[in-house]
Design an enzyme around this catalytic site. Structure first.
Site, short mmCIF file in Angstrom:
data_model
loop_
_atom_site.label_atom_id
_atom_site.label_comp_id
_atom_site.label_asym_id
_atom_site.label_seq_id
_atom_site.Cartn_x
_atom_site.Cartn_y
_atom_site.Cartn_z
N GLU A 155 -5.82 13.89 -7.61
CA GLU A 155 -5.07 13.16 -6.58
C GLU A 155 -5.42 13.79 -5.23
OE1 GLU A 155 -0.74 13.69 -6.32
OE2 GLU A 155 -0.59 11.57 -5.78
N CYS A 167 2.36 7.53 -3.19
CA CYS A 167 2.06 7.66 -4.62
C CYS A 167 1.50 6.36 -5.16
CB CYS A 167 3.29 8.08 -5.39
SG CYS A 167 4.54 6.82 -5.35
#
Ligand code: NAD
Length: 492
Positions: free
Chosen positions: A385, A284
């Site tokens: 993402e 992340c």
């Protein structure tokens, strides 16, 4: 489907078979070999774990903090003794390199070490004579039963952003690992067992949606920590909050890394490549967009392309491998589709890592480092993402434009700046809208004694994982106002 070799849950100090009727294969992403079968536990399994945890809470909260941390000291030593084995297990089920798995376990252990300071960290405050003869104190008490729902990319570390603090503060706990990577927690729970924690204090329930929903809805669960993708984070946050629970949800990211012309280019390239391609981009805190400013463009572009091509890709347990596979075949297909989407939106592929042949591991879910150049800043690829080893390049002329780009994103997990200018660094630190900032750092992962501070769509809640934030999350404050008139005491 057969239940042969299906992994057990750990409830009330016992390894037990889930009542699941559905099971999934746990796959080694480097070989596509089936490592185990994981049960998709039911609401009844979750209820059993909650009842055990609720019963254990009665004595656990009365156990002095100094005694509670003795179990954590034992756990730390067991984790050190089994360090290599735990790291290998992470690599086998998750794909990252052994060095990356060791880094992950190191941070997990560091969180245990910090939580061992709970006799100090959990202390309250007090003040005498808030009015004449009246004293006031604030004490911290545990909540009760709490739970964590984890993602696939850090099977050993992420539950430890929460678990050691929950236990040290006197709560009892349930871990629901990602169904894609349940093996690391199986090993860690063997260590809890060895550490001799009283039964019911920690419980392990394997599973997916049904188990998660049961956790979100169970009336005896007081607090939930979640780490995973943003759509699921939003779902967990709203459903758990609607049920009156305390919730902290860490979500996805799209992390920008800004390179100013005065940056040390060798260092910047090395760090940027590790940020974008380390853990196959499945962090992340992976750099996803590199923004070159002014004259940084050519030097950085050439150097990062070189670094991407040179990266050694293979099975994470093999020597000298610098990058492993992505987690599933579906994930690989999705990432490759997104690269194509970028091209369709006008980007050019500077380094193409799609569909590589990795000798000896033809069935593995591999993608080599990939770089997209001239992406459309308002296109889908600039905001989605990707969660794979894909770095997109954008070029701008000023630091102001770069900061505006950082702040226009929907996520706020991390933003990094590479420069040798203190003034530029200060401006960036001050103005960038992200909870974790790196200055000449590519993966700004806070040490265990700082909170992991995502912002915007990367975090839902107020108190983050790790450190003092975790202590506050896992305790409720009670304020006591006291009067003890001295003439009463004279009567006895
Ligand atoms: P995910 O959201 O698919 O799954 C996370 C957890 O949610 C798993 O335990 C899964 O069983 C459960 N889940 C999935 N779908 C569900 C549903 N419909 N209902 C209920 N539960 C459900 O995430 P993932 O693919 O395992 O992990 C990758 C994501 O996690 C990325 O977006 C990454 O950025 C994010 N992540 C964020 C951080 C952070 O600190 N912000 C850290 C690590 C990973």
């Amino acid at each position: 489907m057969s239940t042969t070799n299906s992994l057990p849950n750990y409830i009330n100090g016992q390894w037990c078979t889930s009542s699941a009727t559905e099971h999934l294969d746990v796959i080694n992403p480097a070989t596509a070999e089936v490592l185990a079968r994981v049960p998709l536990s039911t609401a009844a399994d979750v209820d059993q774990a909650v009842q055990a945890a609720a019963e254990a809470f009665v004595n656990w909260r009365r156990t002095p903090p100094t005694e509670r941390v003795q179990y954590l000291f034992k756990l730390k030593n067991l984790m050190e003794e089994n360090f290599e084995d735990l790291a290998c297990t992470i690599t086998l089920e998750c794909g990252k390199t052994l060095a990356e798995s060791k880094g992950e376990m190191r941070r997990a252990i560091e969180n245990v070490e910090v939580a061992c300071g709970i006799p100090v960290m959990m202390q309250g405050t007090n003040l005498e004579d808030v009015a004449r003869g009246i004293d006031e104190m604030m004490i911290r008490q545990p909540l009760g039963v709490a739970a964590v729902i984890g993602p696939f990319n850090f099977p050993g570390m992420i539950p430890f952003w929460f678990l050691p603090y929950a236990l040290a503060c006197g709560n009892t706990y349930i871990v629901k690992p990602s169904e894609k990577v349940p093996l690391t927690m199986q090993k860690i729970f063997r260590l809890f067992e060895k550490a001799g924690l009283p039964k019911g204090v920690v419980n392990l329930v394997n599973g997916a949606k049904e188990a998660v929903d049961a956790i979100l809805d169970h009336s005896k669960i007081r607090a939930i920590s979640f780490v995973g993708s943003t759509p699921i984070a939003k779902y967990i946050y709203s459903r758990a909050a609607a049920n009156g629970k305390r919730v902290q949800c860490q979500g996805g990211a799209k992390n920008p890394l800004i390179v100013l012309p005065d940056a040390d280019m060798d260092m910047t390239t090395r760090i940027a490549a590790d940020s974008a391609f380390g853990c196959a981009g499945q962090r992340c805190l992976a750099a996803s967009i590199a923004v070159t400013v002014g004259k940084a463009r050519k030097t950085f572009t050439d150097a990062i392309a070189e670094a991407a091509k040179k990266r050694v890709v293979g099975h994470g347990l093999d020597q000298n491998v610098e990058m492993g596979p992505v987690i599933t075949a579906q994930s690989k297909a999705r990432i490759e589709e997104l690269v194509q989407k970028g091209v369709d939106e006008g980007a050019s592929v500077l380094v193409d890592g799609r569909s590589p042949k990795i000798s000896g591991y033809e069935k593995g879910h591999f993608i080599r480092p990939t770089i997209l150049e001239n992406i459309n800043p308002t296109g889908e690829i600039a905001s989605t993402e990707i969660f794979g080893p894909v770095l997109s390049l954008i070029h701008l002329e000023t630091i102001e434009q770069a900061i505006a780009l950082v702040n226009s994103g929907q996520y706020g997990n991390m933003a990094c700046l590479f420069t040798t200018s203190g003034a530029a660094a200060r401006k960036f630190r001050y103005e960038a809208e992200a909870g974790n900032i790196g200055i000449n750092i590519g993966v700004a992962a806070p040490m265990a004694f700082f909170p992991f501070s995502g912002w915007k769509e990367s975090f839902f809640g107020d108190l983050h994982g790790q450190s003092h934030h975790a202590v506050e999350f896992f305790t409720q404050t009670k304020v006591v106002v006291e009067r003890w008139p001295s003439d009463w005491s004279r009567q006895f």
